[in-house]
Scaffold this motif. Structure first.
Motif, PDB file in Angstrom:
ATOM      1  N   ASP A 141      17.516  16.064  -6.785  1.00 54.98           N
ATOM      2  CA  ASP A 141      17.495  14.829  -7.596  1.00 54.98           C
ATOM      3  C   ASP A 141      16.113  14.186  -7.594  1.00 54.98           C
ATOM      4  OD1 ASP A 141      19.937  14.565  -8.685  1.00 54.98           O
ATOM      5  OD2 ASP A 141      20.614  12.871  -7.482  1.00 54.98           O
ATOM      6  N   ILE A 142      15.492  14.140  -6.410  1.00 55.59           N
ATOM      7  CA  ILE A 142      14.151  13.540  -6.273  1.00 55.59           C
ATOM      8  C   ILE A 142      13.184  14.285  -7.190  1.00 55.59           C
ATOM      9  CG2 ILE A 142      12.183  13.274  -4.678  1.00 55.59           C
ATOM     10  CD1 ILE A 142      14.290  12.835  -2.416  1.00 55.59           C
ATOM     11  N   LYS A 143      13.324  15.620  -7.196  1.00 55.95           N
ATOM     12  CA  LYS A 143      12.434  16.474  -7.992  1.00 55.95           C
ATOM     13  C   LYS A 143      12.634  16.229  -9.491  1.00 55.95           C
ATOM     14  CE  LYS A 143      11.645  21.444  -7.859  1.00 55.95           C
ATOM     15  NZ  LYS A 143      12.126  22.539  -6.999  1.00 55.95           N
ATOM     16  N   THR A 144      13.915  16.231  -9.938  1.00 57.20           N
ATOM     17  CA  THR A 144      14.168  16.158 -11.380  1.00 57.20           C
ATOM     18  C   THR A 144      14.115  14.727 -11.914  1.00 57.20           C
ATOM     19  OG1 THR A 144      16.545  16.155 -10.931  1.00 57.20           O
ATOM     20  CG2 THR A 144      15.550  18.267 -11.457  1.00 57.20           C
ATOM     21  N   LYS A 145      14.715  13.777 -11.187  1.00 52.29           N
ATOM     22  CA  LYS A 145      14.792  12.412 -11.728  1.00 52.29           C
ATOM     23  C   LYS A 145      13.511  11.616 -11.526  1.00 52.29           C
ATOM     24  CE  LYS A 145      19.802  12.019 -11.672  1.00 52.29           C
ATOM     25  NZ  LYS A 145      20.972  11.401 -11.040  1.00 52.29           N
ATOM     26  N   PHE A 146      12.825  11.838 -10.401  1.00 54.97           N
ATOM     27  CA  PHE A 146      11.566  11.125 -10.175  1.00 54.97           C
ATOM     28  C   PHE A 146      10.383  11.897 -10.755  1.00 54.97           C
ATOM     29  CE2 PHE A 146      13.283   9.027  -6.012  1.00 54.97           C
ATOM     30  CZ  PHE A 146      13.964   8.083  -6.768  1.00 54.97           C
ATOM     31  N   GLY A 147      10.605  13.202 -11.016  1.00 60.19           N
ATOM     32  CA  GLY A 147       9.515  14.012 -11.573  1.00 60.19           C
ATOM     33  C   GLY A 147       8.362  14.186 -10.597  1.00 60.19           C
ATOM     34  N   VAL A 148       8.680  14.343  -9.287  1.00 60.12           N
ATOM     35  CA  VAL A 148       7.622  14.515  -8.282  1.00 60.12           C
ATOM     36  C   VAL A 148       7.890  15.783  -7.477  1.00 60.12           C
ATOM     37  CG1 VAL A 148       7.141  12.059  -8.010  1.00 60.12           C
ATOM     38  CG2 VAL A 148       8.889  13.117  -6.573  1.00 60.12           C
ATOM     39  N   LYS A 149       6.919  16.140  -6.633  1.00 56.30           N
ATOM     40  CA  LYS A 149       7.063  17.342  -5.813  1.00 56.30           C
ATOM     41  C   LYS A 149       7.458  16.906  -4.401  1.00 56.30           C
ATOM     42  CE  LYS A 149       4.769  21.754  -5.263  1.00 56.30           C
ATOM     43  NZ  LYS A 149       3.525  22.493  -5.396  1.00 56.30           N
ATOM     44  N   SER A 190      20.530   5.046 -10.754  1.00 53.42           N
ATOM     45  CA  SER A 190      19.694   4.494 -11.840  1.00 53.42           C
ATOM     46  C   SER A 190      18.712   3.429 -11.361  1.00 53.42           C
ATOM     47  CB  SER A 190      20.582   3.916 -12.936  1.00 53.42           C
ATOM     48  OG  SER A 190      21.476   2.985 -12.371  1.00 53.42           O
ATOM     49  N   GLN A 191      19.162   2.538 -10.469  1.00 55.85           N
ATOM     50  CA  GLN A 191      18.246   1.495 -10.013  1.00 55.85           C
ATOM     51  C   GLN A 191      17.106   2.088  -9.186  1.00 55.85           C
ATOM     52  OE1 GLN A 191      17.659  -1.374 -10.866  1.00 55.85           O
ATOM     53  NE2 GLN A 191      16.657  -2.463  -9.232  1.00 55.85           N
ATOM     54  N   SER A 192      17.396   3.196  -8.460  1.00 57.73           N
ATOM     55  CA  SER A 192      16.320   3.869  -7.713  1.00 57.73           C
ATOM     56  C   SER A 192      15.253   4.361  -8.688  1.00 57.73           C
ATOM     57  CB  SER A 192      16.850   5.076  -6.929  1.00 57.73           C
ATOM     58  OG  SER A 192      17.942   4.723  -6.140  1.00 57.73           O
ATOM     59  N   GLU A 193      15.700   4.895  -9.839  1.00 55.95           N
ATOM     60  CA  GLU A 193      14.738   5.370 -10.850  1.00 55.95           C
ATOM     61  C   GLU A 193      13.889   4.224 -11.367  1.00 55.95           C
ATOM     62  OE1 GLU A 193      15.953   8.318 -13.913  1.00 55.95           O
ATOM     63  OE2 GLU A 193      17.939   8.134 -13.008  1.00 55.95           O
ATOM     64  N   TRP A 204      11.457   3.201  -8.744  1.00 56.74           N
ATOM     65  CA  TRP A 204      10.440   4.261  -8.603  1.00 56.74           C
ATOM     66  C   TRP A 204       9.386   4.126  -9.705  1.00 56.74           C
ATOM     67  CZ3 TRP A 204      10.130   7.810  -4.654  1.00 56.74           C
ATOM     68  CH2 TRP A 204       9.184   8.821  -4.792  1.00 56.74           C
ATOM     69  N   ARG A 205       9.856   3.855 -10.924  1.00 59.60           N
ATOM     70  CA  ARG A 205       8.899   3.698 -12.038  1.00 59.60           C
ATOM     71  C   ARG A 205       8.046   2.445 -11.848  1.00 59.60           C
ATOM     72  NH1 ARG A 205      12.997   6.111 -15.073  1.00 59.60           N
ATOM     73  NH2 ARG A 205      13.950   4.127 -15.637  1.00 59.60           N
ATOM     74  N   GLN A 206       8.651   1.387 -11.292  1.00 61.08           N
ATOM     75  CA  GLN A 206       7.863   0.177 -11.008  1.00 61.08           C
ATOM     76  C   GLN A 206       6.763   0.510  -9.997  1.00 61.08           C
ATOM     77  OE1 GLN A 206      11.366  -2.274  -9.973  1.00 61.08           O
ATOM     78  NE2 GLN A 206      10.535  -3.881 -11.234  1.00 61.08           N
ATOM     79  N   ALA A 207       7.113   1.310  -8.978  1.00 68.33           N
ATOM     80  CA  ALA A 207       6.130   1.690  -7.954  1.00 68.33           C
ATOM     81  C   ALA A 207       5.044   2.583  -8.548  1.00 68.33           C
ATOM     82  CB  ALA A 207       6.829   2.386  -6.790  1.00 68.33           C
ATOM     83  N   ASP A 208       5.441   3.457  -9.512  1.00 66.51           N
ATOM     84  CA  ASP A 208       4.451   4.311 -10.201  1.00 66.51           C
ATOM     85  C   ASP A 208       3.403   3.457 -10.910  1.00 66.51           C
ATOM     86  OD1 ASP A 208       5.483   6.724  -9.462  1.00 66.51           O
ATOM     87  OD2 ASP A 208       6.634   7.065 -11.297  1.00 66.51           O
ATOM     88  N   LYS A 209       3.900   2.365 -11.510  1.00 64.61           N
ATOM     89  CA  LYS A 209       3.021   1.484 -12.290  1.00 64.61           C
ATOM     90  C   LYS A 209       1.895   0.927 -11.419  1.00 64.61           C
ATOM     91  CE  LYS A 209       4.813  -2.443 -13.937  1.00 64.61           C
ATOM     92  NZ  LYS A 209       5.774  -3.202 -14.710  1.00 64.61           N
ATOM     93  N   TYR A 210       2.206   0.665 -10.145  1.00 63.43           N
ATOM     94  CA  TYR A 210       1.199   0.102  -9.240  1.00 63.43           C
ATOM     95  C   TYR A 210       0.619   1.159  -8.294  1.00 63.43           C
ATOM     96  CZ  TYR A 210       3.009  -4.326 -10.949  1.00 63.43           C
ATOM     97  OH  TYR A 210       3.379  -5.370 -11.753  1.00 63.43           O
ATOM     98  N   ASN A 211       0.877   2.458  -8.605  1.00 61.39           N
ATOM     99  CA  ASN A 211       0.333   3.569  -7.802  1.00 61.39           C
ATOM    100  C   ASN A 211       0.596   3.419  -6.305  1.00 61.39           C
ATOM    101  OD1 ASN A 211      -0.629   4.675 -10.136  1.00 61.39           O
ATOM    102  ND2 ASN A 211      -2.656   3.765  -9.946  1.00 61.39           N
ATOM    103  N   VAL A 212       1.853   3.235  -5.953  1.00 64.62           N
ATOM    104  CA  VAL A 212       2.207   3.062  -4.540  1.00 64.62           C
ATOM    105  C   VAL A 212       2.672   4.407  -3.970  1.00 64.62           C
ATOM    106  CG1 VAL A 212       3.746   1.869  -2.927  1.00 64.62           C
ATOM    107  CG2 VAL A 212       2.915   0.670  -4.950  1.00 64.62           C
ATOM    108  N   ASP A 237       0.834  -1.208   0.000  1.00 61.71           N
ATOM    109  CA  ASP A 237       0.000   0.000   0.000  1.00 61.71           C
ATOM    110  C   ASP A 237       0.863   1.251   0.000  1.00 61.71           C
ATOM    111  OD1 ASP A 237      -2.349  -1.478   0.132  1.00 61.71           O
ATOM    112  OD2 ASP A 237      -2.192  -1.670   2.300  1.00 61.71           O
ATOM    113  N   GLY A 238       2.088   1.139   0.529  1.00 57.68           N
ATOM    114  CA  GLY A 238       2.967   2.308   0.605  1.00 57.68           C
ATOM    115  C   GLY A 238       4.418   1.879   0.587  1.00 57.68           C
ATOM    116  N   GLY A 239       5.303   2.824   0.295  1.00 54.82           N
ATOM    117  CA  GLY A 239       6.720   2.476   0.225  1.00 54.82           C
ATOM    118  C   GLY A 239       7.606   3.513   0.889  1.00 54.82           C
ATOM    119  N   ILE A 240       8.752   3.042   1.420  1.00 52.47           N
ATOM    120  CA  ILE A 240       9.789   3.952   1.911  1.00 52.47           C
ATOM    121  C   ILE A 240      10.947   3.822   0.932  1.00 52.47           C
ATOM    122  CG2 ILE A 240      11.399   4.476   3.788  1.00 52.47           C
ATOM    123  CD1 ILE A 240       9.455   2.954   5.676  1.00 52.47           C
TER     124      ILE A 240
END
Length: 705
Positions: free
Chosen positions: A163-171, A127-130, A133-141, A113-116
Motif C-alpha cells: 500500500d505504501i508503495k502504490t498509494k504513496f508512490g514511494v520506494k 484516505s486521510q493518510s494519503e 502524506w501529500r501535505q507532507a510532500d508539499k513541504y518536503n518532509v 524537519d521529519g515525520g513518523i
C-alpha cells in the motif's frame, strides 16, 4: 536548570511530527515515545482519557486529537547506531488525524524537519493518510513509516508495505521482519543488524531481548536484507560499485547512505510494532536519530525581502540573523496568548523586541516557554532549530515571519483550505452578545480554517469550518472556555457560484441631483477560471480613460458583488475580471460612483455568462464487513454518489465514492444503524462540482423564503 532545557548541538536535534489517519494509534505511539524517553513516568492511555498530549476536555471525552500538541523529550539510542551515542533532543508534535482539523496538520508539517507516519496494520493506507502524506510532500518532509497494531486481527505487514508503495508512490525500505502476527506477534528481526528482538507481553517489562534469528526466518531475512542493501546501494555511487564488485558493505556505510537517501526523499524506511503493547518503539526511536534530518541537515531556508522583493536565504545556525515562523496561536487561560514559533536561524531572547515582517510591526517577546502539551517551562533564550512558545506577541498571526528589523525576510507562509460547511449562531442574551464577539475573534485567531461573517440581510453571524465535527468542537469550546450561551442553526453547505463562459458588461452609475452629481462608467470582461483558482482582477485601461485612483474602487465594487452572488446569493469564485474600458467626469466622478459602476457591470455581464451553482463534493471512504457491502453502495448511490471502487482487505471491504456534501449530513449515524455499528467512514473535501438544475431551483426557492 530543568532537565528539559539541556543544550545539545544542532545535529542532535530532531523536530518530528507524528502524522496519520484517525485511529491508527498516533497518540498512543506518542505516549510510548514520552514514556521511553523518560518524559513521563507512567504511560497515559487514550481510552482512559489520560493521554498527556490530549489535554483538552473535548479530546479526552472523544478520544481524538484536536489540536497539535508540542513537547520536548530526550533519547539516547538504544541499539548500536552509526551516529554518536549521546542524548538527542526530540521536539515532537502530535497532530490530529481527523480531516476536520486539517489546519493543525498543515501548520505542523510546515515547521517540521521529519515525520513518523503511523499506519494501522489491518487497515493499510487509508484516505486521510494519503491526504496527510501529500501535505507532507508539499513541504518536503522526510518520513519513516511505523506499521502499528501488528497484534490486531487482520494485521498484514507486507500488504501495508505494498500500500505504501502504490498509494504513496514511494520506494519503501523494509527495515524489520515481524515474527508472527495478530495474537502470535512476538517481536521483529532487524534486517541490517541481523538481530531478533523479542518483547514480553508485560507492561512493566518493556525491554526487548536480543536473540539469534530463529531457523524458520533465516532464508526470508537474507532475501529481504539483500533487497534492502541493493535499494540503499542504488542511491549511492560508491556503494553501488562495491555492490557490483561483490565487495562486503560495511553496516555503518549502509546506514549513512540510507540517511542521505531518506533526507533526499529517495527511500522511506518501514518499521513495525504495537504501541499499545510497548513493542517496536525503541527501534523506531533509534531510526528517528539515524535517518531523519536534524536542522543542520537542511542547510538554509529561502524567503523574500519585503522591501526589495529579492530572494533572501538564511543558514540554519544560531550565529545567523534571526528568522522564525509563527505556526500556531493558542489562548491559554493562565498566561494569555501563546504563539508557537519555529526558530530557523539566529536566537531569540526573552524580554527582547522582534520584528514581524509580514505585518510590519515591532513586537515584544515577553516570555519564552518550552512546552510539554499544556505544561510549560520558562527559558531565557531559544536558538535556531528549536520550537518554543512566545508570550507577549499582540499582532502576530499564524504563518507570520519574525525576524530582525535590520535584516527583514518573509518566509513561505502556510496555505489553508476554504471552509465547506457553515451554520448560523445567535447569542441568547445581551451579555452573551459581547462575549461571543470576543470568543469568535480569539477562536478564529487560533484556527485559520474557522471563518466568521455577518449576513447583512438577516443580521445573523455565520461561522464556517471544515466539517460538522469541527464546528461542533468550536461551539463547545465557546460554551466552556468563554462561557457563551448561543442558539445554533442547522449546518449549511458552503455553495459557490461561478460562470461557464466569457461575457462583457457595461456599468453606468450616473446621478444628477442639485449640486454635485455622481458619474462612474466601466466596461468589464469576465472569464471562467480553473476550479480552485479563486478571483483575479486585471487592469487593461489605456490612455487614462479611467483614472488610476478609480481602479481600486472598481475592483472593490466587483468583489462586493461577488460576495453576494447573482444566482442564489452565494459567493462567486474561479472568475477572472478584466477592466478594459470606461469613462469619467472631471467633476462628478468619485470612488463611490466607480464602486457602484463595477457592481452594475458585474450584474450585466454575469447574466450572459452561463451562471452555475457549485457544491462541495467529498471523497468518502467506507470500511464495512462484506455482508453489508450491497446496502452501503446502494445508500451511497441514492445520495447522488459516484462509486469509485472497492478494495478487499481481509474480511472487510473498503468502498470509495464521491458524494455531494449536501447529501451526507448525519451519515455516520445512518451508516452505524445500517451495519449494526460495524462500519466506519471518513470524508475528505475533494472538489467543487456543478449542482443539477432541479436542485438549483429548490435552493433558489429556499433562499427566497
Amino acid at each position: 536548570m530543568s532537565s528539559y532545557n539541556i543544550r545539545v548541538p544542532l545535529e542532535r536535534v530532531r523536530n518530528i511530527g507524528i502524522i496519520a489517519h484517525i485511529d491508527a494509534g498516533k497518540t498512543t505511539t506518542t505516549e510510548r515515545i514520552l514514556f521511553f524517553t523518560g518524559r513521563n513516568y507512567k504511560i497515559g492511555e487514550v481510552h482512559e482519557g489520560a493521554a498527556t498530549m490530549d489535554w483538552m476536555a473535548q479530546e479526552q471525552e472523544r478520544g481524538i486529537t484536536i489540536v497539535s500538541a508540542a513537547t520536548t523529550a530526550f533519547w539516547e539510542p538504544h541499539f548500536d547506531t552509526h551516529l554518536a551515542k549521546a542524548k538527542y533532543r526530540f521536539n515532537i508534535i502530535d497532530t490530529p488525524g481527523h480531516v476536520d482539523f486539517t489546519a493543525e496538520v498543515e501548520r505542523s508539517l510546515r515547521v517540521l524537519d521529519g515525520g513518523i507516519t503511523v499506519l494501522d496494520a489491518s487497515e493499510g493506507v487509508q484516505s486521510q493518510s494519503e491526504t496527510v502524506w501529500r501535505q507532507a510532500d508539499k513541504y518536503n518532509v522526510p518520513r519513516i513509516c511505523f506499521v502499528n497494531k501488528m497484534d490486531k486481527l487482520g494485521a498484514d505487514f507486507f500488504a501495508t508495505v505494498e500500500d505504501i508503495k502504490t498509494k504513496f508512490g514511494v520506494k519503501p525500505a523494509i527495515m524489520v521482519l515481524p515474527m508472527g502476527k495478530e495474537n502470535e506477534f512476538r517481536g521483529m528481526i532487524q534486517l541490517l543488524e541481523r538481530k531478533a528482538l523479542y518483547w514480553k507481553d508485560n507492561e512493566q517489562d518493556t525491554e526487548p531481548e536480543v536473540k539469534e534469528i530463529p531457523e524458520e526466518y533465516k532464508d526470508q531475512v537474507e532475501e529481504l536484507r539483500a533487497q534492502l542493501v541493493e535499494a540503499i546501494a542504488e542511491t549511492d555511487e560508491a556503494l553501488l560499485e562495491k555492490f557490483f564488485a561483490d565487495e562486503p558493505l560495511e553496516l555503518n556505510d549502509l546506514k549513512a547512505a540510507l540517511r542521505r537517501a531518506v533526507i533526499n526523499y529517495q527511500l522511506v524506511p518501514v518499521y513495525c510494532g504495537s504501541s499499545l503493547k510497548n513493542t517496536g518503539v525503541q527501534p523506531m526511536l533509534d531510526a528517528v536519530v539515524e535517518y531523519l534530518p536534524s536542522p543542520s541537515d537542511v542547510e538554509h531556508i529561502n524567503g523574500e525581502n519585503p522591501k526589495t522583493h529579492a530572494e533572501e536565504t538564511r543558514r540554519l545556525i544560531p550565529e545567523e540573523k534571526t528568522s522564525a515562523l509563527a505556526f500556531k496561536i493558542q489562548t491559554d487561560p493562565h498566561v494569555g496568548k501563546l504563539t508557537y514559533t519555529r526558530i530557523y536561524s539566529g536566537t531569540i531572547q526573552a524580554g527582547s523586541y522582534i520584528y514581524n515582517s509580514t505585518r510590519n510591526v515591532k513586537e515584544r517577546v515577553g516570555r519564552l516557554l518550552l512546552m510539554h502539551a499544556n505544561e510549560r517551562e520558562d527559558i531565557q533564550e531559544a536558538k535556531a532549530g528549536e520550537i518554543v512558545a512566545i508570550v507577549g506577541l499582540k499582532d502576530t498571526r499564524t504563518g507570520d515571519t519574525l525576524c530582525e528589523e535590520t535584516a527583514p525576510i518573509i518566509l513561505e507562509g502556510i496555505n489553508f483550505a476554504e471552509p465547506v460547511i457553515s451554520l448560523a449562531i445567535e447569542p441568547k442574551t445581551k451579555s452573551d452578545q459581547e462575549k461571543m464577539g470576543l470568543a469568535l475573534a480569539k477562536l478564529s485567531e487560533e484556527d485559520p480554517t474557522f471563518a466568521i461573517k455577518t449576513n447583512h440581510e438577516t443580521g445573523q453571524t455565520i461561522i464556517g469550518g471544515m466539517g460538522e465535527l469541527h464546528l461542533e468542537i468550536l461551539v463547545d469550546r465557546m460554551k466552556r472556555e468563554f462561557k457563551v450561551d448561543a442558539n445554533i442553526g442547522a449546518p449549511q453547505v458552503a455553495y459557490r457560484e461561478t460562470i461557464t463562459k466569457a461575457a462583457e458588461g457595461e456599468g453606468k452609475y450616473i446621478k444628477q441631483t442639485g449640486g454635485r452629481g455622481q458619474y462612474g462608467h466601466v466596461w468589464l470582461r469576465i472569464e471562467p477560471k480553473e476550479r480552485g483558482t479563486g478571483y483575479e482582477f486585471v487592469n487593461e485601461i489605456k490612455g487614462g480613460v479611467v483614472p488610476r485612483e478609480y481602479i481600486t474602487p472598481t475592483d472593490k465594487g466587483v468583489q462586493e458583488s461577488l460576495e453576494r452572488g447573482f444566482l442564489a446569493g452565494y459567493p462567486m469564485t474561479d472568475i477572472k475580471v478584466t477592466l478594459f474600458d470606461g469613462s469619467y467626469h472631471e467633476v462628478d466622478s468619485s470612488e463611490l460612483s466607480f464602486k457602484m459602476a463595477g457592481s452594475l457591470a458585474m450584474r450585466e455581464s454575469t447574466a450572459k455568462a452561463g451562471m452555475v451553482l457549485l457544491e462541495p463534493v467529498m471523497k468518502v471512504e467506507v470500511t464495512t464487513p462484506e455482508n453489508f457491502m450491497g446496502d452501503v453502495i446502494g445508500d451511497l448511490s441514492s445520495r447522488r454518489g459516484q462509486i469509485q471502487g472497492t478494495t478487499n482487505r481481509g474480511n472487510v471491504v473498503i468502498i470509495t465514492a464521491l458524494v455531494p456534501l449536501a447529501e451526507m449530513q448525519g451519515y455516520v449515524t445512518i451508516l452505524r444503524s445500517m451495519t449494526q455499528g460495524r462500519a466506519s467512514s471518513v470524508m475528505l473535501p475533494h472538489t467543487y462540482e456543478p449542482v443539477p438544475q432541479s436542485i438549483v431551483e429548490k435552493i433558489q426557492e429556499e433562499r427566497k423564503k
